[in-house]
Design a protein around this motif. Sequence first.
Motif, short mmCIF file in Angstrom:
data_model
loop_
_atom_site.label_atom_id
_atom_site.label_comp_id
_atom_site.label_asym_id
_atom_site.label_seq_id
_atom_site.Cartn_x
_atom_site.Cartn_y
_atom_site.Cartn_z
N TRP A 293 12.70 -2.09 -0.86
CA TRP A 293 12.12 -1.83 0.45
C TRP A 293 13.18 -1.75 1.54
N LEU A 294 14.43 -2.08 1.17
CA LEU A 294 15.56 -1.85 2.05
C LEU A 294 16.23 -0.51 1.75
N ARG A 295 15.89 0.08 0.62
CA ARG A 295 16.48 1.34 0.21
C ARG A 295 15.47 2.46 0.37
N GLU A 296 14.80 2.80 -0.73
CA GLU A 296 13.93 3.98 -0.69
C GLU A 296 12.55 3.71 -0.09
N GLY A 297 12.12 2.46 -0.07
CA GLY A 297 10.77 2.17 0.43
C GLY A 297 10.76 1.90 1.91
N PHE A 298 11.23 2.84 2.69
CA PHE A 298 11.44 2.63 4.13
C PHE A 298 10.25 3.03 4.98
N GLY A 299 9.14 3.43 4.38
CA GLY A 299 8.03 3.94 5.15
C GLY A 299 7.42 2.93 6.11
N ASN A 300 6.81 3.47 7.16
CA ASN A 300 6.09 2.65 8.13
C ASN A 300 4.70 2.37 7.56
N PRO A 301 4.29 1.08 7.46
CA PRO A 301 2.97 0.78 6.90
C PRO A 301 1.81 1.43 7.63
N GLY A 302 2.05 1.88 8.85
CA GLY A 302 0.99 2.55 9.62
C GLY A 302 0.91 4.03 9.39
N SER A 303 1.81 4.59 8.57
CA SER A 303 1.83 6.04 8.32
C SER A 303 0.92 6.40 7.16
N ASP A 304 0.18 7.48 7.32
CA ASP A 304 -0.79 7.90 6.29
C ASP A 304 -0.18 8.99 5.40
N HIS A 305 0.88 8.63 4.70
CA HIS A 305 1.47 9.49 3.68
C HIS A 305 1.99 8.57 2.58
N PRO A 306 2.47 9.11 1.46
CA PRO A 306 2.83 8.23 0.33
C PRO A 306 3.80 7.11 0.67
N LEU A 307 4.83 7.38 1.47
CA LEU A 307 5.77 6.31 1.82
C LEU A 307 5.09 5.22 2.65
N GLY A 308 4.26 5.61 3.59
CA GLY A 308 3.55 4.64 4.41
C GLY A 308 2.54 3.85 3.61
N ARG A 309 1.81 4.53 2.73
CA ARG A 309 0.81 3.82 1.93
C ARG A 309 1.48 2.85 0.96
N ALA A 310 2.63 3.21 0.42
CA ALA A 310 3.35 2.29 -0.48
C ALA A 310 3.81 1.05 0.29
N ALA A 311 4.30 1.25 1.51
CA ALA A 311 4.72 0.11 2.33
C ALA A 311 3.53 -0.78 2.67
N ARG A 312 2.38 -0.16 2.97
CA ARG A 312 1.18 -0.95 3.27
C ARG A 312 0.75 -1.75 2.06
N ALA A 313 0.83 -1.17 0.88
CA ALA A 313 0.44 -1.88 -0.34
C ALA A 313 1.38 -3.06 -0.59
N ALA A 314 2.68 -2.86 -0.33
CA ALA A 314 3.64 -3.96 -0.50
C ALA A 314 3.36 -5.09 0.48
N LEU A 315 3.02 -4.73 1.71
CA LEU A 315 2.70 -5.73 2.73
C LEU A 315 1.44 -6.50 2.33
N PRO B 46 10.43 -5.27 4.22
CA PRO B 46 11.32 -5.93 3.26
C PRO B 46 11.29 -7.46 3.35
N TYR B 47 11.25 -7.97 4.57
CA TYR B 47 11.27 -9.42 4.73
C TYR B 47 9.92 -10.04 4.39
N ALA B 48 8.83 -9.34 4.70
CA ALA B 48 7.52 -9.82 4.28
C ALA B 48 7.43 -9.86 2.76
N VAL B 49 7.96 -8.83 2.10
CA VAL B 49 8.01 -8.82 0.64
C VAL B 49 8.82 -10.01 0.13
N GLY B 50 9.94 -10.31 0.82
CA GLY B 50 10.74 -11.47 0.46
C GLY B 50 9.98 -12.77 0.60
N LEU B 51 9.20 -12.89 1.68
CA LEU B 51 8.41 -14.09 1.88
C LEU B 51 7.36 -14.22 0.78
N GLY B 52 6.72 -13.09 0.43
CA GLY B 52 5.74 -13.12 -0.64
C GLY B 52 6.36 -13.52 -1.96
#
Length: 379
Positions: A26-48, A242-248
């Motif tokens: 999530w510090l490399r390729e998973g840089f999407g904004n969780p609020g974005s409605d495209h694959p990168l954003g949806r992946a970030a939202r799922a990680a969150l 990335p940091y929320a993923v780390g906390l999880g």
Amino acid sequence: MASLIYLDHNATTPIAPEVLEAMLPWLREGFGNPGSDHPLGRAARAALDRARAQVAALIGATPDEVIFTASATEANNLALIGAARALAERGRHLITSAVDHPSVAAPLGHLAASGWELTVLPVNAEGRVDPADLTAALRPDTVLVSVMHANNEVGTLQPIAELAALARARSAVFHCDAAQSIGKIPVNVDALGVDLLTLAGHKFHAPKGIGALYRRAGIPLAPILFGAGQEGGLRPGTENVPYAVGLGAAAALAAGRLPALTERLTRQRDRLHATLAAAIPGLTLNGHPEARLPNTLSLAFPGVTGRDLLARAPRVAASLGAACHAGATAISGVLGAMGVDPARALGTVRLSLGAETTDAELDAAAAALIAAWRGLTAG
């Protein structure tokens, strides 16, 4: 020089390898904004969402009761100022303890300067709040009580379940700063009976810069930051995935090794204490002898100052009190509230163990501290 022996885990902990590995994508390729409605954003939202569920599982909450913050300090400010503002029409009386962390005392002090009334409960010689004192302090206009779970300096555990029950029976919201207890002992929000609870990532092997606030469903809370609608409108700003993923990941790691870790730390702590006490007459424990964190030893070394002792034992990385007071020569406010005399307070060193601390390291630390004490008191 021989390697450092790190015994300052109450100040901060190293990032666990498992946590770092979870964060890296999530510090490399998973840089999407969780609020974005495209694959990168949806992946970030799922990680969150996954990280939120992991944190919730550690403390017995539901995911929608977890609010990510940038630190425990921010979580404490949101809990205290947010609850006080939301409840202001019901009353403006607040209660805390004399040994709570500055990140609790300061926002409550801000509220007191802004028209709220604050009662500070005393503690006994072991650092504990007497539930009878809380009973006496509660009033019809008391809306919020905040008492920490475990003290960062001496490790004393407060009788949170009893205190929370007393507060909630009088319709007061109960907040608990659990920054020091999470990851060291089991913590369950229902067993404790708390309404609000604070977590600090860097205290249990997540990175600095991430924390969380548990808010029981239905507890009123006003925002203290303003922007967009992230975190239920209570913590605006693009989420730090990335940091929320780390906390999880840190929460999942902690859940998997408790209570075995608690048992090992208790054994190591007590062995270290026995070794030092056998060699140093008059060594004194600060805090409760039983109701305390399994990793924490606050010890007063007779006839010396803690600063001089650690200067003579440079391999031992430890603290003279709370980490945020490092470098100060004034008596710790916590020890002062406990009635510890100045000489004993100035001779106090806090040794706090961690998950990676070995028996060999503790033996070496004990030898270094004993040699330092003998060198300072010789003649």
